[in-house]
Design a protein around this motif. Structure first.
Motif, PDB file in Angstrom:
ATOM      1  N   ASP A   1       0.834  -0.949  -0.104  1.00 20.50           N
ATOM      2  CA  ASP A   1      -0.053  -0.058  -0.159  1.00 20.50           C
ATOM      3  C   ASP A   1       0.807   1.397  -0.022  1.00 20.50           C
ATOM      4  OD1 ASP A   1      -2.172  -1.799   0.180  1.00 20.50           O
ATOM      5  OD2 ASP A   1      -2.387  -1.372   2.177  1.00 20.50           O
ATOM      6  N   ALA A   2       0.342   2.435  -0.787  1.00 20.49           N
ATOM      7  CA  ALA A   2       1.111   3.388  -0.812  1.00 20.49           C
ATOM      8  C   ALA A   2       0.475   4.685   0.239  1.00 20.49           C
ATOM      9  CB  ALA A   2       1.095   4.076  -2.170  1.00 20.49           C
ATOM     10  N   GLY A   3       1.341   5.756   0.406  1.00 22.30           N
ATOM     11  CA  GLY A   3       0.747   6.797   1.197  1.00 22.30           C
ATOM     12  C   GLY A   3       1.232   6.935   2.642  1.00 22.30           C
ATOM     13  N   PHE A   4       1.559   7.950   3.370  1.00 22.80           N
ATOM     14  CA  PHE A   4       2.172   7.878   4.615  1.00 22.80           C
ATOM     15  C   PHE A   4       1.235   8.541   5.663  1.00 22.80           C
ATOM     16  CE2 PHE A   4       6.463   8.004   2.187  1.00 22.80           C
ATOM     17  CZ  PHE A   4       6.678   6.610   2.586  1.00 22.80           C
ATOM     18  N   GLU A   5       0.360   9.363   5.238  1.00 22.25           N
ATOM     19  CA  GLU A   5      -0.430  10.615   6.341  1.00 22.25           C
ATOM     20  C   GLU A   5      -1.786  10.537   5.850  1.00 22.25           C
ATOM     21  OE1 GLU A   5       1.990  13.911   6.869  1.00 22.25           O
ATOM     22  OE2 GLU A   5       2.010  14.253   4.539  1.00 22.25           O
ATOM     23  N   GLY A   6      -2.721  10.570   6.952  1.00 19.45           N
ATOM     24  CA  GLY A   6      -4.121  11.168   6.752  1.00 19.45           C
ATOM     25  C   GLY A   6      -4.722  11.614   7.919  1.00 19.45           C
TER      26      GLY A   6
END
Length: 372
Positions: A102-107
């Protein structure tokens, strides 16, 4: 609900103890009715290693996950774009991790489901931010202990998780700033640069910031930068040598290439060079062949992170910290809205068009009777 203990035995073996949860209570912890939670969701998955985000990543439709005992299920409202997203999709952070991942680091978003163990600290409808892999999704599972409670789902809070924390910790631990020193921040109007400018100014330093447009130069002045330099109109090396003949005490550098060369050559005696990235080389096949500096933010963020977040949250609440967000409202195709617009947002950032932290609005606020 109380735990039910069932003792199981097989032959003469010592009885095992097994704890289970009465699932009849599960509806108390999943917000299906309030948000009309779907059974499936979209997420971005790295399917092949490549420094080109569009080549590496695909949109996939998968079931909405169920949180474990100590986990939260978060409906993402906003996700942050980082230069390191490309390093991650290229497999440069951990060579042992192979696609798909999965991609992405912050939400940041609302809690719409949680495990029983997490219910002592959180409830449905709480607003939280988090920093972990897999953020580029409509829903994300995160350990409750790693989430940060925020008063509102505002993208400004998202700017602190990586961009703000990197600047705060790097300048505090490595910069050793002293009042009256001269600090150069490259890409100063970007996601992390804007914070480096402010933290250096608050330390009593004279701050120089590089940028690529007059609009960005105006923004830098508004957050306290003493000398913005638009390198498209002024020669950076010549300007620094002419106006700062004694050299620069501290450089906060994230671009690499020729900018890094200029920064090194303009350092004062006993000057400090803080390299937090090499964005100019991330899209190349080799990335940063001669220096393993791309992991520096990750290593920094493993220490003093809680202190940094607490301090920045208090500063933001008091109006002492500007958090500029760029949601693509001025982009050619308009605002970054919907998960698929992450691709446009990455391109936009690498083209150097952003002013502040690039953020994608994954989903609008919940409507109807929802308390979300």
């Amino acid at each position: 609900p109380q735990k039910i203990c069932i003792a199981l035995s097989v032959g003469p073996r010592v009885p095992a103890r097994r704890y289970i949860i009465d699932m009849s209570y599960s509806s108390h912890f999943m917000d299906y009715k309030r948000t009309a939670m779907p059974s499936a969701m979209k997420k971005l998955v790295v399917t092949q290693l490549s420094p080109h985000f569009r080549e590496a990543v695909r949109v996939q439709t998968v079931p909405v996950p169920t949180p474990g005992n100590e986990e939260l299920l978060i409906r993402n409202r906003f996700v942050g774009i980082n230069a390191s997203d490309i390093n991650y999709s290229a497999g440069r952070y951990d060579p042992t991790v192979k696609p798909p991942f999965d991609a992405g680091f912050e939400g940041i978003g609302e809690v719409v489901g949680l495990g029983l163990g997490a219910s002592s600290d959180y409830t449905i409808g709480d607003t939280v931010a988090y920093f972990r892999n897999g953020a580029f999704a409509e829903y994300t599972i995160a350990p409750a202990k790693e989430c940060i409670r925020v008063p509102l789902v505002k993208p400004e809070f998202l700017t602190l998780l990586v961009s703000g924390a990197t600047a705060y910790i790097a300048l505090k631990r490595l910069g050793d700033l002293t009042k009256g020193e001269t600090v150069l921040v490259t890409a100063a109007a970007g996601g992390t640069g804007q914070f480096a400018v402010q933290f250096a100014k608050q330390a009593g330093c004279h701050v120089i910031g590089t940028c690529s447009t007059n609009e960005k130069a105006g923004f830098l002045k508004s957050i306290g930068c003493d000398r913005p330099i638009n390198y498209k109109e002024e020669n950076l090396g010549e300007t620094l040598r002419k106006e700062y003949p004694k050299g620069i005490d501290v450089v906060y550098e994230s671009i690499g290439g020729s900018i890094l060369d200029v920064a090194v050559n303009c350092l004062a005696q006993k000057g400090r060079l803080i390299v937090i990235g090499f964005i100019s080389g991330y899209q190349s096949a080799s990335g940063i062949p001669a220096f393993k500096g791309a992991t520096l933010p990750v290593k920094l963020l493993q220490n003093d992170y809680g202190e940094a977040m607490g301090k920045m949250m208090r500063m933001l609440a008091k109006g002492e910290l500007a958090c500029e967000v760029d949601c693509g409202d001025m982009a050619e195709e308009g605002r970054f809205s919907g998960l698929e617009s992450v691709f446009r947002a990455v391109d936009y950032m690498y083209a150097g068009k952003n002013l502040g932290k690039v953020v994608v609005e994954v989903a609008p606020a919940a409507q109807g009777n929802s308390k979300l």
